[in-house]
Design a protein around this motif. Sequence first.
Motif, mmCIF file in Angstrom:
data_model
loop_
_atom_site.group_PDB
_atom_site.id
_atom_site.type_symbol
_atom_site.label_atom_id
_atom_site.label_comp_id
_atom_site.label_asym_id
_atom_site.label_seq_id
_atom_site.Cartn_x
_atom_site.Cartn_y
_atom_site.Cartn_z
ATOM 1 N N ASP A 226 14.234 39.516 -15.104
ATOM 2 C CA ASP A 226 12.775 39.407 -15.068
ATOM 3 C C ASP A 226 12.370 37.956 -14.824
ATOM 4 O OD1 ASP A 226 12.738 42.094 -15.724
ATOM 5 O OD2 ASP A 226 12.212 41.768 -17.825
ATOM 6 N N HIS A 227 11.137 37.756 -14.329
ATOM 7 C CA HIS A 227 10.571 36.407 -14.301
ATOM 8 C C HIS A 227 10.340 36.005 -15.756
ATOM 9 C CE1 HIS A 227 10.160 36.710 -10.037
ATOM 10 N NE2 HIS A 227 8.989 37.318 -10.013
ATOM 11 N N LYS A 228 10.512 34.719 -16.074
ATOM 12 C CA LYS A 228 10.422 34.271 -17.467
ATOM 13 C C LYS A 228 9.713 32.934 -17.572
ATOM 14 C CE LYS A 228 15.109 35.992 -18.370
ATOM 15 N NZ LYS A 228 14.886 37.182 -19.077
ATOM 16 N N ILE A 229 9.287 32.641 -18.788
ATOM 17 C CA ILE A 229 8.945 31.280 -19.178
ATOM 18 C C ILE A 229 10.033 30.875 -20.160
ATOM 19 C CG2 ILE A 229 7.330 29.762 -20.364
ATOM 20 C CD1 ILE A 229 5.093 31.631 -19.416
ATOM 21 N N THR B 221 12.190 31.943 -12.028
ATOM 22 C CA THR B 221 12.049 33.100 -11.157
ATOM 23 C C THR B 221 13.239 34.029 -11.315
ATOM 24 O OG1 THR B 221 10.827 31.742 -9.595
ATOM 25 C CG2 THR B 221 11.692 33.834 -8.764
ATOM 26 N N GLU C 30 12.836 32.167 -24.673
ATOM 27 C CA GLU C 30 12.234 32.576 -23.401
ATOM 28 C C GLU C 30 11.443 33.847 -23.610
ATOM 29 O OE1 GLU C 30 15.945 35.007 -21.441
ATOM 30 O OE2 GLU C 30 15.940 32.833 -21.186
ATOM 31 N N VAL C 31 10.435 34.041 -22.772
ATOM 32 C CA VAL C 31 9.648 35.269 -22.793
ATOM 33 C C VAL C 31 9.571 35.811 -21.368
ATOM 34 C CG1 VAL C 31 8.274 34.666 -24.827
ATOM 35 C CG2 VAL C 31 7.449 34.012 -22.565
ATOM 36 N N ASP C 32 9.619 37.128 -21.228
ATOM 37 C CA ASP C 32 9.483 37.763 -19.917
ATOM 38 C C ASP C 32 8.013 37.779 -19.519
ATOM 39 O OD1 ASP C 32 12.172 38.228 -20.018
ATOM 40 O OD2 ASP C 32 12.039 40.389 -20.273
ATOM 41 N N THR C 33 7.757 37.507 -18.246
ATOM 42 C CA THR C 33 6.381 37.550 -17.755
ATOM 43 C C THR C 33 6.167 38.643 -16.714
ATOM 44 O OG1 THR C 33 6.880 35.859 -16.087
ATOM 45 C CG2 THR C 33 5.982 35.104 -18.208
ATOM 46 N N VAL C 34 7.210 38.986 -15.965
ATOM 47 C CA VAL C 34 7.112 40.032 -14.947
ATOM 48 C C VAL C 34 8.406 40.838 -14.965
ATOM 49 C CG1 VAL C 34 6.915 40.544 -12.469
ATOM 50 C CG2 VAL C 34 5.604 38.659 -13.452
ATOM 51 N N SER D 132 8.595 23.521 -21.230
ATOM 52 C CA SER D 132 8.461 24.939 -20.878
ATOM 53 C C SER D 132 8.189 25.009 -19.379
ATOM 54 C CB SER D 132 7.324 25.600 -21.659
ATOM 55 O OG SER D 132 6.072 25.072 -21.270
ATOM 56 N N ALA E 144 8.489 27.940 -15.717
ATOM 57 C CA ALA E 144 8.741 29.275 -15.179
ATOM 58 C C ALA E 144 10.131 29.335 -14.577
ATOM 59 C CB ALA E 144 7.702 29.604 -14.108
#
Length: 164
Positions: free
Chosen positions: A44-47, A69, A33-37, A65, A67
């Motif tokens: 954090d919001h993630k993908i 929340t 996973e990667v943080d986006t916000v 993959s 998103a």
Amino acid sequence: MTDVFRASRPACLALLLSGLCVLPGARAETIGEVDTVFKLIGPDHKIVVDAYDDPKVQGVTCYVSRARTGGIKGAVGLAEDKAEAAIACRQTGPIAFAAGKPLPDQEEMFSERISLVFKKLRVVRMVDRKRNTLVYLTYSDRVIEGSPKNSVTAVPVAGGIPAR
């Protein structure tokens, strides 16, 4: 405690537990996973990238993959994830089918809730018998209005797909 509240507790519990349901056989394994916000409070919001082994086709894995929340609502399971996902299915080993169990032309392989009640992420397997190929489609649906956002991938099968 009122009688109305007491009577509604089992229904509330069933509703909350239904958000955790997936179809038997297809289980997600988080790959990364990667943080986006950044969120100050809550995750954090993630993908997120999850792997799903096809429960009826040994040797095929689908990577989805999507998103996820975060924030306070995400931490307590009340957030509604976006209706966007991407899919890539690959042959990850020798392809084998259960003996005597042909694949239907179309079947839901996986389903997971992405909101508390109304929205689901779905992965559907379709069989293209003419081209000897398994086609996988991911999309999200909602009780009132669905989303046309989708992603598709295909896995060719050498040697044939068992027919009905």
